[in-house]
Scaffold this motif. Structure first.
Motif, PDB file in Angstrom:
ATOM      1  N   THR A  39       9.159   8.147 -66.446  1.00  0.00           N
ATOM      2  CA  THR A  39       9.195   7.266 -67.011  1.00  0.00           C
ATOM      3  C   THR A  39       8.487   6.197 -66.127  1.00  0.00           C
ATOM      4  O   THR A  39       7.867   6.664 -64.974  1.00  0.00           O
ATOM      5  CB  THR A  39      10.818   6.227 -65.439  1.00  0.00           C
ATOM      6  OG1 THR A  39      12.081   7.244 -65.949  1.00  0.00           O
ATOM      7  CG2 THR A  39      11.122   5.594 -65.710  1.00  0.00           C
ATOM      8  N   PHE A  40       7.728   5.106 -67.226  1.00  0.00           N
ATOM      9  CA  PHE A  40       6.923   4.264 -66.249  1.00  0.00           C
ATOM     10  C   PHE A  40       7.422   3.206 -66.293  1.00  0.00           C
ATOM     11  O   PHE A  40       8.489   2.185 -66.552  1.00  0.00           O
ATOM     12  CB  PHE A  40       5.650   3.932 -67.526  1.00  0.00           C
ATOM     13  CG  PHE A  40       5.109   5.346 -68.049  1.00  0.00           C
ATOM     14  CD1 PHE A  40       3.749   5.813 -67.233  1.00  0.00           C
ATOM     15  CD2 PHE A  40       5.667   6.220 -68.941  1.00  0.00           C
ATOM     16  CE1 PHE A  40       2.558   7.081 -68.232  1.00  0.00           C
ATOM     17  CE2 PHE A  40       4.736   6.798 -69.146  1.00  0.00           C
ATOM     18  CZ  PHE A  40       3.794   7.440 -69.091  1.00  0.00           C
ATOM     19  N   SER A  41       6.506   2.199 -64.986  1.00  0.00           N
ATOM     20  CA  SER A  41       6.710   1.020 -63.931  1.00  0.00           C
ATOM     21  C   SER A  41       5.963   0.481 -63.639  1.00  0.00           C
ATOM     22  O   SER A  41       5.359   1.444 -63.202  1.00  0.00           O
ATOM     23  CB  SER A  41       8.565   1.904 -63.460  1.00  0.00           C
ATOM     24  OG  SER A  41       8.187   1.980 -62.432  1.00  0.00           O
ATOM     25  N   THR A  42       6.238  -0.880 -63.529  1.00  0.00           N
ATOM     26  CA  THR A  42       5.116  -1.268 -62.278  1.00  0.00           C
ATOM     27  C   THR A  42       5.298  -1.507 -61.166  1.00  0.00           C
ATOM     28  O   THR A  42       6.852  -1.615 -60.781  1.00  0.00           O
ATOM     29  CB  THR A  42       5.105  -2.810 -62.794  1.00  0.00           C
ATOM     30  OG1 THR A  42       6.215  -4.014 -62.723  1.00  0.00           O
ATOM     31  CG2 THR A  42       3.946  -3.137 -64.716  1.00  0.00           C
ATOM     32  N   THR A 112       0.501   2.241 -72.141  1.00  0.00           N
ATOM     33  CA  THR A 112      -0.932   1.701 -71.703  1.00  0.00           C
ATOM     34  C   THR A 112      -0.982   0.324 -70.912  1.00  0.00           C
ATOM     35  O   THR A 112      -0.090  -0.373 -70.964  1.00  0.00           O
ATOM     36  CB  THR A 112      -1.997   0.509 -73.068  1.00  0.00           C
ATOM     37  OG1 THR A 112      -2.492   1.361 -74.033  1.00  0.00           O
ATOM     38  CG2 THR A 112      -3.043  -0.378 -72.741  1.00  0.00           C
ATOM     39  N   ALA A 113      -1.526   0.630 -69.933  1.00  0.00           N
ATOM     40  CA  ALA A 113      -1.832   0.047 -68.972  1.00  0.00           C
ATOM     41  C   ALA A 113      -2.640  -0.886 -68.449  1.00  0.00           C
ATOM     42  O   ALA A 113      -4.251  -0.946 -69.437  1.00  0.00           O
ATOM     43  CB  ALA A 113      -2.430   0.503 -67.574  1.00  0.00           C
ATOM     44  N   HIS A 114      -2.772  -2.213 -68.765  1.00  0.00           N
ATOM     45  CA  HIS A 114      -3.288  -3.558 -68.730  1.00  0.00           C
ATOM     46  C   HIS A 114      -3.646  -4.572 -67.342  1.00  0.00           C
ATOM     47  O   HIS A 114      -2.969  -4.715 -66.996  1.00  0.00           O
ATOM     48  CB  HIS A 114      -2.792  -5.025 -69.656  1.00  0.00           C
ATOM     49  CG  HIS A 114      -4.009  -5.991 -69.852  1.00  0.00           C
ATOM     50  ND1 HIS A 114      -5.312  -5.759 -70.872  1.00  0.00           N
ATOM     51  CD2 HIS A 114      -4.202  -7.221 -70.060  1.00  0.00           C
ATOM     52  CE1 HIS A 114      -5.142  -6.976 -70.391  1.00  0.00           C
ATOM     53  NE2 HIS A 114      -4.134  -8.319 -70.494  1.00  0.00           N
ATOM     54  N   VAL A 115      -4.988  -4.416 -67.101  1.00  0.00           N
ATOM     55  CA  VAL A 115      -5.339  -4.980 -65.844  1.00  0.00           C
ATOM     56  C   VAL A 115      -6.188  -5.886 -66.291  1.00  0.00           C
ATOM     57  O   VAL A 115      -6.284  -6.233 -66.771  1.00  0.00           O
ATOM     58  CB  VAL A 115      -6.102  -3.904 -64.639  1.00  0.00           C
ATOM     59  CG1 VAL A 115      -6.774  -4.658 -64.050  1.00  0.00           C
ATOM     60  CG2 VAL A 115      -5.896  -2.765 -65.355  1.00  0.00           C
ATOM     61  N   TYR A 116      -5.842  -6.751 -65.669  1.00  0.00           N
ATOM     62  CA  TYR A 116      -5.444  -8.717 -66.179  1.00  0.00           C
ATOM     63  C   TYR A 116      -5.882  -9.595 -64.857  1.00  0.00           C
ATOM     64  O   TYR A 116      -5.268  -9.012 -63.421  1.00  0.00           O
ATOM     65  CB  TYR A 116      -5.321  -9.109 -67.345  1.00  0.00           C
ATOM     66  CG  TYR A 116      -4.233  -9.314 -66.547  1.00  0.00           C
ATOM     67  CD1 TYR A 116      -3.271 -10.483 -65.910  1.00  0.00           C
ATOM     68  CD2 TYR A 116      -3.375  -8.293 -66.742  1.00  0.00           C
ATOM     69  CE1 TYR A 116      -1.679 -10.799 -65.847  1.00  0.00           C
ATOM     70  CE2 TYR A 116      -1.204  -8.764 -65.879  1.00  0.00           C
ATOM     71  CZ  TYR A 116      -1.557 -10.023 -66.277  1.00  0.00           C
ATOM     72  OH  TYR A 116       0.097  -9.775 -65.738  1.00  0.00           O
ATOM     73  N   VAL A 124      -1.208  -5.975 -62.886  1.00  0.00           N
ATOM     74  CA  VAL A 124      -1.540  -4.980 -63.970  1.00  0.00           C
ATOM     75  C   VAL A 124      -0.013  -4.535 -64.654  1.00  0.00           C
ATOM     76  O   VAL A 124       1.015  -5.460 -64.241  1.00  0.00           O
ATOM     77  CB  VAL A 124      -1.896  -2.951 -63.267  1.00  0.00           C
ATOM     78  CG1 VAL A 124      -1.176  -2.208 -64.359  1.00  0.00           C
ATOM     79  CG2 VAL A 124      -2.436  -2.652 -62.259  1.00  0.00           C
ATOM     80  N   SER A 125      -0.007  -4.262 -66.089  1.00  0.00           N
ATOM     81  CA  SER A 125       0.834  -5.106 -67.088  1.00  0.00           C
ATOM     82  C   SER A 125       1.021  -3.290 -67.282  1.00  0.00           C
ATOM     83  O   SER A 125       0.002  -2.689 -67.849  1.00  0.00           O
ATOM     84  CB  SER A 125       1.033  -6.022 -67.689  1.00  0.00           C
ATOM     85  OG  SER A 125       0.856  -5.878 -68.860  1.00  0.00           O
ATOM     86  N   ILE A 126       2.192  -2.877 -68.201  1.00  0.00           N
ATOM     87  CA  ILE A 126       2.373  -1.400 -68.884  1.00  0.00           C
ATOM     88  C   ILE A 126       2.777  -1.872 -70.409  1.00  0.00           C
ATOM     89  O   ILE A 126       3.540  -2.965 -70.832  1.00  0.00           O
ATOM     90  CB  ILE A 126       2.935  -0.995 -68.365  1.00  0.00           C
ATOM     91  CG1 ILE A 126       2.559  -0.282 -66.844  1.00  0.00           C
ATOM     92  CG2 ILE A 126       3.495  -0.135 -68.751  1.00  0.00           C
ATOM     93  CD1 ILE A 126       4.042   0.008 -66.697  1.00  0.00           C
TER      94      ILE A 126
END
Length: 128
Positions: A39-42, A112-116, A124-126
């Motif tokens: 499981t992936f979560s922010t 994929t993790a997006h850093v912005y 960070v979002s997934i």
């Protein structure tokens, strides 16, 4: 002579029955897909991600984090005795997409993790 003939006929009948018997069925249990185990979560602060692996997963889990050039920037091993959950703070990385792979029992899950930047904060979002 008659007894020998009857005995050989009986033996032939018995051996045919042994070979004609249906073998026991072997029940093979298909392992659960790794997608259901990881499981992936922010994180609540949205500054990183939390990776959780089911406690029933076999063995250990290995986490890889790659940058956009597919260079490994982080490798971590999650063992059962230390818990199969860990948080990774990623907001100190440069803006962009990072690939996160979790390998369990020679099967892999990839996200994929997006850093912005959003305003003054780096979040960070997934994806996927």
């Amino acid at each position: 002579m008659k007894n020998a003939f009857n005995l050989s006929a009986l033996l032939l009948l018995f051996s045919t029955g042994v070979f004609a018997a249906t073998p026991a069925k072997h029940h093979w249990v298909k392992p659960a897909p790794v997608n259901d185990m990881v499981t992936f979560s922010t994180l609540p602060s949205k500054r990183g991600i939390d990776i959780s692996v089911d406690k029933n997963a076999p063995g250990k889990a290995v986490v890889f984090i790659y940058n956009w050039d597919n260079d490994v920037i982080w490798k971590d091993v999650l063992k059962k005795d230390k818990g199969m959950e860990k948080a990774y703070v990623l907001n100190n990385l440069d803006n962009g997409n990072y690939t996160i792979e979790v390998m369990v029992n020679k099967q892999m899950v990839r996200k994929t993790a997006h850093v912005y930047y959003k305003g003054d904060s780096k979040l960070v979002s997934i994806k996927g």
